[in-house]
Enzyme design. Structure first.
Site, mmCIF file in Angstrom:
data_model
loop_
_atom_site.group_PDB
_atom_site.id
_atom_site.type_symbol
_atom_site.label_atom_id
_atom_site.label_comp_id
_atom_site.label_asym_id
_atom_site.label_seq_id
_atom_site.Cartn_x
_atom_site.Cartn_y
_atom_site.Cartn_z
ATOM 1 N N CYS A 76 7.519 32.777 -9.270
ATOM 2 C CA CYS A 76 7.427 31.801 -8.191
ATOM 3 C C CYS A 76 7.727 30.416 -8.773
ATOM 4 O O CYS A 76 7.113 30.005 -9.757
ATOM 5 C CB CYS A 76 6.021 31.842 -7.599
ATOM 6 N N GLU A 77 8.666 29.736 -8.178
ATOM 7 C CA GLU A 77 9.050 28.434 -8.725
ATOM 8 C C GLU A 77 7.998 27.357 -8.483
ATOM 9 O O GLU A 77 8.039 26.313 -9.116
ATOM 10 C CB GLU A 77 10.405 27.993 -8.181
ATOM 11 N N HIS A 79 4.555 27.748 -8.912
ATOM 12 C CA HIS A 79 3.444 27.814 -9.870
ATOM 13 C C HIS A 79 3.829 28.460 -11.195
ATOM 14 O O HIS A 79 3.001 28.554 -12.091
ATOM 15 C CB HIS A 79 2.273 28.603 -9.267
ATOM 16 N N HIS A 146 2.109 38.143 -4.707
ATOM 17 C CA HIS A 146 2.285 36.887 -5.440
ATOM 18 C C HIS A 146 1.007 36.565 -6.203
ATOM 19 O O HIS A 146 -0.051 36.392 -5.592
ATOM 20 C CB HIS A 146 2.606 35.755 -4.459
ATOM 21 N N CYS A 148 0.207 33.903 -7.489
ATOM 22 C CA CYS A 148 -0.312 32.580 -7.120
ATOM 23 C C CYS A 148 -1.292 32.687 -5.945
ATOM 24 O O CYS A 148 -2.097 31.784 -5.730
ATOM 25 C CB CYS A 148 0.823 31.601 -6.812
#
Length: 188
Positions: A76-77, A79, A146, A148
């Site tokens: 994930c860009e 986090h 995800h 995050c």
């Protein structure tokens, strides 16, 4: 290319910033390990997806081609934490132009090995296939967890995000869309 020395320095700085001693035994090689890991997991940044695409002519096949449950992981860009899941990739050839089945998985892999958003990844896979093969339609569905959302913030382990990208006939024709989604959603 990836600057491993810069990554090593940054990891060392992060370790110090969180109050760790980067010179203690367990962390001594961590900057190097992270640099090598980043070189691997971000390899898609330096790979042209077009280089893996090979088109075959198979005039006899004019039906949906689907590869389901292609394992994927990306970062994930927002986090720089992983999202992990599967991609389902389908297309309807035009005039017998087909991709080798492994090429669908390679496209997913290359595009996932970049800092990504799941939504963008889904669209990039569909658009790459549309551009390369010019099929009648493409459908891509990604289901992913995800980290995050699992290990920070809302902390909801097991929650899956599902994204889809429909192109061509799968977007415009309800019957074709229903057929491809039925194949994607089947448990067999």
């Amino acid at each position: 290319m990836i600057d491993k020395e810069k990554i090593k320095k940054a990891v060392r700085d992060i370790l110090e910033a969180i109050g760790e001693d980067p010179d203690r035994e367990g962390l001594l090689e961590t900057p190097d390990r992270v640099a090598r890991m980043y070189e691997e997991i971000f390899a898609g940044l330096h790979t042209d997806v077009k280089d893996v695409i090979k088109i075959f002519q198979e005039d006899e096949h004019q039906e949906i081609i689907l590869v389901k449950d292609i394992p994927l992981y990306s970062m994930c860009e927002h986090h720089l934490l992983p999202f992990i899941g599967v991609a389902h990739v389908a297309y309807l050839p035009r005039k017998g132009r087909i991709l080798g089945l492994s090429k669908l998985a390679r496209i997913v892999d290359i595009l996932a090995k970049r800092p990504q958003l799941q939504e963008r990844l889904t669209s990039e896979i569909a658009d790459t296939i549309m551009e390369a093969v010019n099929p009648l339609g493409v459908a891509v569905v990604i289901e992913a967890e995800h980290l995050c959302m699992t290990m920070r913030g809302i902390k909801k382990p097991g929650a899956k995000t599902v994204t889809s990208a429909l192109r061509g006939i799968f977007r415009t024709d309800e019957k074709s869309r229903a057929e491809v989604m039925s194949l994607i959603n089947s448990k067999k």
